[in-house]
Design an enzyme around this catalytic site. Structure first.
Site, PDB file in Angstrom:
ATOM      1  N   CYS A 396       0.836  -1.202   0.000  1.00 30.48           N
ATOM      2  CA  CYS A 396       0.000   0.000   0.000  1.00 30.48           C
ATOM      3  C   CYS A 396       0.876   1.259   0.000  1.00 30.48           C
ATOM      4  O   CYS A 396       1.385   1.645  -1.036  1.00 30.48           O
ATOM      5  CB  CYS A 396      -0.981  -0.033   1.173  1.00 30.48           C
ATOM      6  SG  CYS A 396      -2.409   1.028   0.873  1.00 30.48           S
ATOM      7  N   HIS A 522      -3.456  -4.796   0.419  1.00 27.01           N
ATOM      8  CA  HIS A 522      -2.733  -5.370   1.560  1.00 27.01           C
ATOM      9  C   HIS A 522      -2.784  -6.898   1.507  1.00 27.01           C
ATOM     10  O   HIS A 522      -3.708  -7.492   2.079  1.00 27.01           O
ATOM     11  CB  HIS A 522      -3.379  -4.909   2.869  1.00 27.01           C
ATOM     12  CG  HIS A 522      -3.194  -3.453   3.163  1.00 27.01           C
ATOM     13  ND1 HIS A 522      -2.116  -2.976   3.864  1.00 27.01           N
ATOM     14  CD2 HIS A 522      -3.936  -2.380   2.842  1.00 27.01           C
ATOM     15  CE1 HIS A 522      -2.213  -1.656   3.976  1.00 27.01           C
ATOM     16  NE2 HIS A 522      -3.310  -1.270   3.361  1.00 27.01           N
ATOM     17  N   GLU A 524      -1.160  -8.929   3.152  1.00 23.20           N
ATOM     18  CA  GLU A 524      -0.940  -9.524   4.481  1.00 23.20           C
ATOM     19  C   GLU A 524      -2.235  -9.918   5.189  1.00 23.20           C
ATOM     20  O   GLU A 524      -2.242 -10.826   6.017  1.00 23.20           O
ATOM     21  CB  GLU A 524      -0.120  -8.575   5.366  1.00 23.20           C
ATOM     22  CG  GLU A 524      -0.805  -7.289   5.817  1.00 23.20           C
ATOM     23  CD  GLU A 524      -0.649  -6.122   4.843  1.00 23.20           C
ATOM     24  OE1 GLU A 524      -0.394  -6.370   3.652  1.00 23.20           O
ATOM     25  OE2 GLU A 524      -0.796  -4.958   5.279  1.00 23.20           O
TER      26      GLU A 524
HETATM   27  N1  GLN Z   1      -1.900   6.810   3.068  1.00 24.35           N
HETATM   28  C1  GLN Z   1      -2.036   6.088   1.845  1.00 24.35           C
HETATM   29  C2  GLN Z   1      -3.439   6.253   1.262  1.00 24.35           C
HETATM   30  O1  GLN Z   1      -4.360   6.610   1.974  1.00 24.35           O
HETATM   31  C3  GLN Z   1      -1.693   4.630   2.038  1.00 24.35           C
HETATM   32  C4  GLN Z   1      -2.621   3.911   2.945  1.00 24.35           C
HETATM   33  C5  GLN Z   1      -2.076   2.599   3.457  1.00 24.35           C
HETATM   34  O2  GLN Z   1      -0.890   2.327   3.375  1.00 24.35           O
HETATM   35  N2  GLN Z   1      -2.931   1.761   4.015  1.00 24.35           N
HETATM   36  O3  GLN Z   1      -3.635   6.012   0.109  1.00 24.35           O
END
Ligand code: GLN
Length: 565
Positions: A396, A522, A524
């Site tokens: 992400c 994600h 994970e």
């Molecule tokens: N802050 C980034 C976004 O909102 C990444 C979010 C994250 O890593 N879960 O897109």
């Protein structure tokens, strides 16, 4: 003249075949209540029972999505996009189920529902009170999970510690359920700490006694006590706890510190808790088949070789903030029979010119995150991994930082950024989607939950998955800016995963690098102990390779020499 008292109807208790196991905690927090509840799920599913789980969190937030990881650790995201307590991650991993938002009930959700009903006039003129209105709402949510999951057993974990003001309505609700669903259908398990005093060299049962008294004061008599301690408790102490807590001696379970959390189901089963629970709940089923767990724990504890992985993040002093990441890495490490040595790299204090923190690593992970703090350090982590050909996995925010790093080099300017960190950057390579621009509320307004991702045939991602279309969990607001796709493609970036309509970039990877893969989602959250996530597994294979873990010819005595690069 007094108005006639208007009583709300009691919650409808559907004809229930489900049994309920309530897990409470005492003495201190952080004893591993979630892991215990999850492990209970393991030993019951290992008997072929249909189990569902639910966590009652007594805080006023609607969900932990708006909470700082310092307060709460990781926010675990479900398929349906619910932002939940990290214990739901344990539940999904230990029971191998996919839960829904119904499995995390907070005081915030309960109260907002009760207040909404009051405003609608649903309470027909009644004075709205904790008992019965709030407790009814809690009970209904518990019963709903049992019904929706068609569960034979529902494990209900109550967050917090017995005696907390916040948890009282929840404890009262689970107390009432005993009469609602029948005594033979409920089981109360209390988890406590039995501390060791080094001065007098003995374990102390008094805190457990007090905690059980507190619980009794609320009207809950535990059916079993699970005692957390450093080492296994002797029968003398267990008998004493049984006497004071008024439970059978065999219902006092000693749960010593384990070599790995995945051993906890085996420890609980060996202590006889599973059999006792079934007997008390009058549940007939076959014996527990925990062979897969025995193999898993055997492989984890037997691993001699170590792969050294750096996690470059902001909350390095709080590994709970990255719980699913470390668990996913562990699952993948098992496949390769290697242990994990994690190096936590604090990107906030990191001097981006200082490369020494990355030296000697076999792999680098940049996990998710929010806000500008530590961003340059994460970009430096990506750059190091790229230039030094160290395997890189971006999750992400880790994908967004890799994109910024790549763009700064490809466009030959430092003024490339995400508009999350620099609103007026010349090259907003990561930016808000048009539909996100008008969002004003913080809670629950991100792109959340499962979305499809189409994989580019022949790419590393496609090879790792062995599939053309996959579904992954998301939690983000910002996206790759398509204006830069061509420019970065020319620089060697492969857009190996996109939304099926090709509009959103889901995975980027680097041509000619041993392993440089980063995803907007994600992975994970979907990794399971017996089914590591394909991307994490492929990353681990590259790390093992980097570590040069080649098996040498056997040495005398059967030992195997391992070469670390
Ligand atoms: N802050 C980034 C976004 O909102 C990444 C979010 C994250 O890593 N879960 O897109």
């Amino acid at each position: 003249m007094r108005a006639r008292e208007v009583r709300p109807p009691a919650p409808a208790v559907p004809p229930m075949t489900a049994k309920f196991v309530f897990v409470t905690g005492g003495v201190v927090s952080g004893l591993g209540k979630g892991i215990t509840a999850a492990s209970l799920g393991t030993i019951l599913t290992a008997r072929g029972l249909r189990v569902s789980l639910l966590k009652l969190d007594p805080y006023i937030n609607i969900d932990p999505g708006t909470m700082s990881p310092y307060q709460h650790g990781e926010v675990f995201v479900l398929d349906d996009g619910a932002e939940t307590d990290l214990d739901l991650g344990h539940y999904e991993r230990f029971v191998d189920v996919s839960l829904t938002r119904a499995s995390n009930v907070t005081a915030g959700k309960i109260y907002s529902e009760v207040i909404a009903k009051e405003r609608r006039g649903d309470y027909l003129g009644a004075t709205v009170q904790v008992i019965p209105h709030v407790t009814n709402e809690i009970k209904e949510r518990i019963l709903r999970v049992a019904e929706a999951a068609d569960a034979e057993v529902v494990i209900v974990e109550v967050g917090g510690t017995a005696g907390d003001i916040e948890s009282l309505p929840f404890l009262e609700a689970i107390r009432q359920l005993k009469n609602d669903v029948g005594r033979r259908n409920t089981f109360y398990l209390h988890l406590t700490l039995v501390p060791y005093l080094s001065g007098s060299e003995e374990y102390k049962s008094k805190p457990t006694q007090h905690s059980v008294q507190t619980l009794r004061g609320i009207g809950i008599q535990p059916d079993a006590i699970v005692c957390r301690s450093r080492e296994r408790l002797g029968s003398g102490l267990r008998d004493k706890i049984a006497l004071f807590a008024d439970v059978e001696a065999r219902a006092v379970i000693s749960l010593p510190d384990a070599a790995t959390i995945y051993q906890v189901p085996l420890l609980l089963e060996a202590s006889g808790l599973g059999a006792y629970l079934l007997e008390q709940l009058e549940l007939g089923c076959g014996p527990a088949d925990l062979r897969a767990w025995e193999r898993l724990v055997g492989r984890i504890t037997a691993a001699l070789d170590v792969v050294r992985i750096g996690i470059a993040g902001k909350y390095v002093e709080l590994p709970d903030a990255y719980l699913s990441v470390t668990e996913a890495l562990r699952h993948a490490a098992v496949v390769h029979d290697v242990g994990l040595e994690l190096r936590w790299i604090n990107t906030e204090t990191l001097d981006p010119a200082d490369r020494s923190v990355f030296e000697g690593l076999h792999g680098i992970v940049v996990p998710g995150g929010f806000g500008h703090r530590g961003i340059e350090g994460k970009i430096a982590a990506s750059r190091y991994a790229r230039h030094q050909r160290v395997p890189y996995l971006g999750l992400c925010l880790g994908m967004q930082c890799a994109t910024i790093d790549l763009a700064r080099e490809a466009l030959d300017t430092g003024d490339c950024n995400s508009t999350e960190f620099s609103a007026f950057t010349e090259h907003p390579v990561i930016d808000l989607l048009p539909e996100q621009r008008d969002v004003t509320e913080m809670g629950g307004t991100m792109r959340l939950g499962l979305y499809p991702c189409k994989l580019l045939p022949g790419s590393r991602a496609a090879q790792a998955y062995g599939e053309a279309l996959v579904y992954e969990r998301h939690r983000h607001r910002f996206e790759f800016n398509n204006r830069y796709r061509d420019r970065l493609a020319q620089a060697g970036v492969v857009f190996s995963g996109t939304s099926p309509d090709d509009r959103l970039v889901e995975i980027i990877e680097l041509r000619g690098h041993p392993f440089f893969v980063a995803s907007q989602f994600h992975p994970e959250f979907r990794s399971r102990p017996h089914r590591p996530h394909p991307l994490v597994r492929a990353f681990m294979a590259a790390c093992v390779d980097r570590a040069g873990l080649a098996i040498e010819p056997e040495l005398p005595g059967g030992a195997v020499a391992i070469q670390l690069a």
